[in-house]
Design a protein around this motif. Structure first.
Motif, short mmCIF file in Angstrom:
data_model
loop_
_atom_site.label_atom_id
_atom_site.label_comp_id
_atom_site.label_asym_id
_atom_site.label_seq_id
_atom_site.Cartn_x
_atom_site.Cartn_y
_atom_site.Cartn_z
N ALA A 23 36.15 51.28 9.35
CA ALA A 23 37.20 50.59 10.08
C ALA A 23 38.55 51.24 9.80
N SER A 24 39.54 50.89 10.62
CA SER A 24 40.91 51.34 10.40
C SER A 24 41.84 50.16 10.65
N THR A 25 42.77 50.28 11.60
CA THR A 25 43.74 49.23 11.85
C THR A 25 43.06 47.89 12.16
N GLY A 26 43.40 46.86 11.41
CA GLY A 26 42.77 45.56 11.57
C GLY A 26 41.51 45.40 10.76
N GLY A 27 41.10 46.47 10.09
CA GLY A 27 39.81 46.45 9.39
C GLY A 27 39.78 45.62 8.13
N VAL A 28 40.92 45.43 7.48
CA VAL A 28 40.93 44.65 6.24
C VAL A 28 40.36 43.25 6.49
#
Length: 348
Positions: free
Chosen positions: A163-168
């Motif tokens: 994941a990347s942006t928003g993945g947290v």
């Protein structure tokens, strides 16, 4: 159309630095600055920015308290610009839980550490934030904890997540639904050094799994999740009949280190059809190539659906390139992975 940004930071120097940095390419316009959340609240109303950059430590109102109110009353894409400290990392992760889209590590007091690189990263994050579905996410309820009773699988199975942006938040939602009998989980989330350890610790606190920051040659154990360390690639390799984490700092892949492509490619090679994988929200195309290799090796692969992804970039490219078996909303992904693992167990 230009992206309109409001900068909120109590330092005049940082406000000036961010203003010049964001305006460099011409597609981002800084419509205003604010030195504290009280001033920012009024400027959000009068300037209607597309994106807000926000510091945490400010006078009159803490940035986190302001963020919580903003996301509840006036959802707006927010990029945190945070100090790279242990306390800063914890607060930044809390900001992501409260609804911030992404974060960038603030330059040091001497403005060293690569201003050009910082500026390029910040501009990309602001662009991604401008195209994120923050209002849609605010309207959707937190994915319910589905009672998945078992996700056990044959020895040698692995779950891979990228994941990347928003993945947290997306990763937290998936892991919180997986039971402790699941096979080892390896995770590549685009995140700089100093944040991945705290991210792993937070996941360890809020899930039934044991979650750690990956270390080189660490054996993969059931019920454990391993988060790629910031600025290191994470690979899965088989050594002496056992699957282990391997860390390296070789060149960037797909523009990133850690790279989802690097992780997925290693899982395709070392685990093959015994793996399952999910590609979640994020900008860019990292992960699509590696996920296609996993699918070609016989692994089950799922991509987060457009309607549930904060940024439908990485899952979109993976879908368009035939790397995913199916797409699913975020709340269904853990169940899809568990079902695929049950089929592996039945086949074994």
């Amino acid at each position: 159309m230009s992206i309109r940004v409001l900068i909120v930071d109590d330092s005049a120097l940082i406000r000036e630095l961010l203003s010049r940095t964001l305006a460099k390419d011409g597609d981002i316009v800084v419509v205003g600055t604010a030195q504290d959340p009280i001033e920012a609240r009024e400027k959000v109303k009068t300037l209607s920015p597309d994106v807000l950059t926000l510091d945490i430590e400010m006078p009159n109102m803490n940035g986190l308290a302001f963020l919580e109110k903003l996301m509840r009353l006036h959802p707006l894409p927010v990029v945190m610009v945070s100090t790279l400290t242990k306390k800063g990392a914890s607060e930044t992760l809390l900001a992501l839980e409260l609804g911030a889209v992404d974060f960038a590590a603030k330059p040091g007091a001497d403005l060293s550490g690569g201003l050009d690189a910082f500026g390029a990263v910040l501009r990309d994050k602001v662009r991604a934030a401008a195209h994120s579905d923050v209002r849609g996410r605010a309207m959707r309820a937190t994915p319910p904890k589905v009672g998945i009773r078992t996700a056990s699988a044959p020895t040698g199975s692995v779950i891979a997540i990228g994941a990347s942006t928003g993945g947290v938040e997306a990763i937290r939602a998936v892991l919180s639904q997986l039971p402790p009998d699941c096979p080892p989980i390896v995770i590549a989330q685009h995140m700089p050094p100093g944040f991945t350890g705290r991210f792993a610790a937070r996941l360890d606190e809020v899930t039934e799994l044991t979650v750690v920051e990956a270390e080189d040659r660490m054996p993969l154990l059931p019920g454990h999740a391993y988060v790629a360390k910031g600025d290191f690639h994470l690979r899965v390799e088989r050594s002496s009949g056992q699957l282990k984490c391997r860390l390296s700092q070789d060149e960037l892949a797909s523009g990133h280190r850690p790279s989802v492509d690097v992780l997925f490619e290693s899982v395709a090679k070392s685990v093959g059809h015994m793996a399952v994988a999910a590609i979640l929200t994020g900008m860019g195309r990292d992960g699509a190539r590696g996920l296609k290799l996993m699918r070609d090796a016989g692994a089950y692969t799922v991509g987060q659906s457009q309607a549930s992804a904060l940024v439908y970039g990485m899952p979109r490219v993976a879908f368009e390139e035939g790397a995913v078996v199916e797409q699913a909303p975020l709340e269904a992904i853990a169940g899809k992975l568990a079902n695929a693992l049950v089929k592996l167990r039945s086949a074994a």
